[in-house]
Design an enzyme around this catalytic site. Structure first.
Site: not given
Lengths: 129, 252
Positions: B139-141
């Site tokens: 995930a990007c986050f």
């Protein structure tokens, strides 16, 4: 200061052209300055062997942390080899841009196009170093 | 003098249309136009980074069972779940803000100031040490990288940039609510939990889409020189078809 080897040709878009096996084949990659600007390279999308490009055509893309940029062919010609090692280890582009981090080997169509590129001195001026 | 085009879309669009509009803005940016677009997604959508190995990384059966809208972005980075957020796009000529890094910092500095108007204590992340996460890393986050907007050590805004043929486009998500666990839910195997926060968590209340768009637009008008025009935009059916094509979405 970025590493700008004397014997190479450079594009304003920060690719280099380096003599390879014979007078007609050259290695193409991005400069030390470019890899420093991009930051850590995480993916390089390269063309297939046999693909043909004109001078300054887009031959692929490079993804560094959080950014995708196009790669331009500094000279026209046919791709005769791609560096498959950077698929598994894109960090080679950061660690050794002029050596193991090369991207494609091209057989160039018109050697006269090399004269339209920048010398090491001109390229240093272009990047302000 | 720069003419900025401000686009605020309170009504959300599907993923393919949102990315199609951004692709159209990038084309215009190459012709010297400048844009600030603030928008949302309807239905909520899972987006992959341009080069993410989505076919092996994400569980298609789970995605289909949950009925998720899915799109692959033209920009790099990793997966994002777009539901409770304000999405921003800034696009313009490549020279407008300088290099890639300078552009990244200019845009994030503006967003940080806008969030400061709302009373959110944000800062730009320092560059982390250690190995960099590639497009296959989840995930990007999951983790902030240098220059990104964080609050209390957690990522509040995730961004990605593309530069092509004289133009740049940077877009990203300002999280209104938590929800990035959805990415973990559709990811195969063990993954790092999202290190994300949200405006609700930071301010202890629900923050409206309009509050954020008004703060960002006001900060941009005050900071980025030029004239400002509020406009509406669309994109071509070809743009939408490209991003709706499973051949693109699942190309890796």
């Amino acid at each position: 200061m970025s590493d700008v080897p004397e014997n190479l040709h450079y594009s304003e878009e920060h690719e280099y052209v380096k003599p390879a096996d014979d007078e007609a084949t050259y290695l193409i990659g991005i400069t030390d300055y470019a890899q420093g600007e991009l930051g850590d390279v995480v993916f390089v999308e390269l063309p297939d062997v046999g693909a043909k490009f004109g001078q300054m055509d887009v031959f692929g893309t490079i993804e560094a942390v959080k950014a995708v940029s196009e790669l331009f062919s500094p000279v026209g010609g046919e791709v005769v080899e791609v560096n498959e090692a950077i698929e598994g280890d894109p960090g080679l582009v950061n660690r050794d841009p002029y050596g193991d981090g090369w991207m494609i080997k091209m057989r160039i169509g018109n050697p006269g196009e090399l004269s339209r590129l920048l010398s090491a001195t001109d390229y240093k001026q272009h990047i302000g170093e | 003098m720069t003419t900025w085009h401000l686009i605020v879309e309170a009504t959300g669009c599907p993923g393919a249309e949102n990315m199609g509009i951004d692709a159209a803005l990038l084309r215009e940016a190459r012709r010297d136009a400048a844009f600030l677009r603030l928008y949302r997604w309807s239905p909520p959508c899972l987006s992959f980074g341009r080069n993410e190995p989505a076919r092996t990384r994400y569980d298609l059966a789970t995605i289909e069972r949950l009925g998720l809208d899915v799109v692959r972005r033209p920009t790099g980075g990793r997966a994002v779940w777009h539901e409770h957020e304000v999405t921003y796009t800034v696009a313009g000529p490549a020279t407008m803000f300088g290099s890639l890094k300078e552009t990244y910092i200019r845009v994030h500095t503006l967003l940080a100031a806008a969030l400061g108007r709302l009373g959110v204590p944000v800062e730009l992340a320092q560059r982390p040490s250690g190995r960099v996460l590639g497009p296959g890393s989840g995930a990007c986050f999951a983790a902030p990288v240098g220059g990104e907007i964080v609050a209390e050590g957690l990522k509040l805004v995730g961004s990605a940039q593309i530069r092509e043929r004289g133009g740049f486009l940077q877009h990203g998500s300002i999280l209104l609510e938590d929800g990035q666990n959805l990415v973990t839910r559709v990811t195969r195997g063990a993954v790092a939990a999202p290190a994300a926060t949200s405006l609700r968590r930071l301010l202890g209340r629900r923050v409206l889409f309009e509050e954020v768009t008004e703060a960002v637009a006001a900060e941009a008008r005050a900071t980025w020189a030029g004239s400002w025009r509020e406009v509406k935009v669309g994109c071509t059916t070809e743009d939408i078809a490209h991003f709706a094509d499973p051949e693109w979405t699942w190309r890796r």
